[in-house]
Design a protein around this motif. Structure first.
Motif, short mmCIF file in Angstrom:
data_model
loop_
_atom_site.label_atom_id
_atom_site.label_comp_id
_atom_site.label_asym_id
_atom_site.label_seq_id
_atom_site.Cartn_x
_atom_site.Cartn_y
_atom_site.Cartn_z
N UNK A 28 41.39 32.77 44.41
CA UNK A 28 41.59 33.50 43.15
C UNK A 28 43.04 33.91 43.07
N UNK A 29 43.69 33.59 41.95
CA UNK A 29 45.07 34.01 41.72
C UNK A 29 45.08 34.90 40.49
N UNK A 30 45.54 36.14 40.68
CA UNK A 30 45.56 37.11 39.59
C UNK A 30 46.44 36.60 38.46
N UNK A 31 45.95 36.68 37.24
CA UNK A 31 46.69 36.23 36.06
C UNK A 31 47.92 37.12 35.82
N UNK A 32 47.81 38.41 36.14
CA UNK A 32 48.88 39.36 35.85
C UNK A 32 50.01 39.37 36.89
N UNK A 33 49.65 39.34 38.19
CA UNK A 33 50.69 39.52 39.21
C UNK A 33 50.78 38.37 40.21
N UNK A 34 49.96 37.34 40.08
CA UNK A 34 49.96 36.16 40.96
C UNK A 34 49.55 36.46 42.40
N UNK A 35 48.89 37.56 42.66
CA UNK A 35 48.35 37.83 43.99
C UNK A 35 47.20 36.86 44.24
N UNK A 36 47.05 36.44 45.49
CA UNK A 36 46.03 35.45 45.84
C UNK A 36 44.99 36.05 46.77
N UNK A 37 43.73 35.73 46.50
CA UNK A 37 42.61 36.19 47.31
C UNK A 37 41.71 35.00 47.61
N UNK A 38 41.10 35.00 48.80
CA UNK A 38 40.20 33.92 49.20
C UNK A 38 38.81 34.48 49.47
N UNK A 39 37.80 33.75 49.00
CA UNK A 39 36.40 34.11 49.23
C UNK A 39 35.65 32.88 49.72
N UNK A 40 34.81 33.09 50.71
CA UNK A 40 34.02 32.00 51.28
C UNK A 40 32.91 31.59 50.31
N UNK A 41 32.89 30.32 49.93
CA UNK A 41 31.83 29.79 49.08
C UNK A 41 31.25 28.51 49.68
N UNK A 42 31.37 28.37 50.99
CA UNK A 42 30.90 27.15 51.66
C UNK A 42 29.38 27.01 51.60
N UNK A 43 28.66 28.09 51.31
CA UNK A 43 27.20 28.05 51.23
C UNK A 43 26.72 27.44 49.92
N UNK A 44 27.61 27.28 48.94
CA UNK A 44 27.22 26.63 47.69
C UNK A 44 27.17 25.12 47.88
N UNK A 45 26.29 24.47 47.13
CA UNK A 45 26.17 23.02 47.18
C UNK A 45 27.07 22.35 46.15
N UNK A 46 27.99 23.10 45.59
CA UNK A 46 28.88 22.56 44.57
C UNK A 46 30.26 23.18 44.74
N UNK A 47 31.22 22.59 44.04
CA UNK A 47 32.57 23.14 43.99
C UNK A 47 32.85 23.57 42.56
N UNK A 48 33.48 24.73 42.39
CA UNK A 48 33.88 25.17 41.06
C UNK A 48 35.25 24.57 40.74
N UNK A 49 35.35 24.01 39.55
CA UNK A 49 36.64 23.47 39.11
C UNK A 49 37.43 24.55 38.39
N UNK A 50 38.68 24.25 38.08
CA UNK A 50 39.60 25.24 37.54
C UNK A 50 39.49 25.45 36.04
N UNK A 51 38.56 24.77 35.38
CA UNK A 51 38.48 24.93 33.92
C UNK A 51 37.04 25.18 33.47
N UNK A 52 36.93 25.81 32.31
CA UNK A 52 35.65 26.16 31.72
C UNK A 52 34.91 24.89 31.31
N UNK A 53 33.59 24.89 31.49
CA UNK A 53 32.82 23.70 31.14
C UNK A 53 32.68 23.50 29.64
N UNK A 54 32.92 24.56 28.84
CA UNK A 54 32.77 24.43 27.39
C UNK A 54 34.10 24.35 26.66
N UNK A 55 35.02 25.29 26.93
CA UNK A 55 36.24 25.36 26.13
C UNK A 55 37.50 24.88 26.88
N UNK A 56 37.39 24.64 28.19
CA UNK A 56 38.54 24.15 28.94
C UNK A 56 39.52 25.23 29.38
N UNK A 57 39.24 26.49 29.10
CA UNK A 57 40.10 27.59 29.50
C UNK A 57 40.19 27.64 31.02
#
Length: 145
Positions: A28-57
């Motif tokens: 996660x990269x903060x939109x306001x200050x560019x700080x970066x945070x990491x969260x473990x999501x290895x338990x998910x069976x999918x990967x989240x992409x960087x854009x919205x599935x409907x509007x592309x934001x």
């Protein structure tokens, strides 16, 4: 309980992030200050992409579920989740339907194995039952003589 993830940098209280999945972790990269945070999501069976599935934001609000240990993201424009890519057991990118079909096939194989094991146990019980009946027949014959 679901909580909104907020930037922890001093002087910033941003709650909108750009997201990227890297090596089983959600960056996660903060939109306001560019700080970066990491969260473990290895338990998910999918990967989240960087854009919205409907509007592309590419900006999301991210939530954490403290009870179920999960992360959820919602687009800041339309509220939809980010696009998801599913990975099969061989590490190949597949559709949700293909992943679901593979999971069903695996589950059916496990059920088939359990049924096979039960059939073997039932055969053993039947043979044991026959042996007991024969033994009782011999005992009855010698007891009556």
């Amino acid at each position: 309980m679901v909580r909104t993830i907020v930037c922890k940098k001093d002087g910033c209280s941003g709650n909108e992030f750009h997201i990227v999945t890297e090596d089983g972790r959600l960056k996660l990269t903060c939109k306001d200050c560019d700080s970066t945070y990491y969260y473990d999501v290895s338990y998910y069976e999918f990967m989240m992409l960087s854009n919205c599935e409907k509007c592309g934001n590419d900006t999301f609000k991210v939530f954490t579920n403290l009870e179920k240990q999960g992360l959820y993201a919602k687009c800041t424009k339309c509220g939809s989740p980010p696009e998801k890519v599913f990975i099969d057991d061989e590490g190949v990118q597949v559709t949700y339907e293909a992943k679901l079909l593979q999971d069903i096939k695996h589950f059916m194989y496990q059920i088939d194995q359990r049924i096979c094991n039960l059939e073997i146990k039932i055969d053993g019980l039947e043979k044991g039952q026959e042996l007991l009946e024969e033994s009782l027949a011999y005992i009855n014959r010698y007891m009556s003589e």
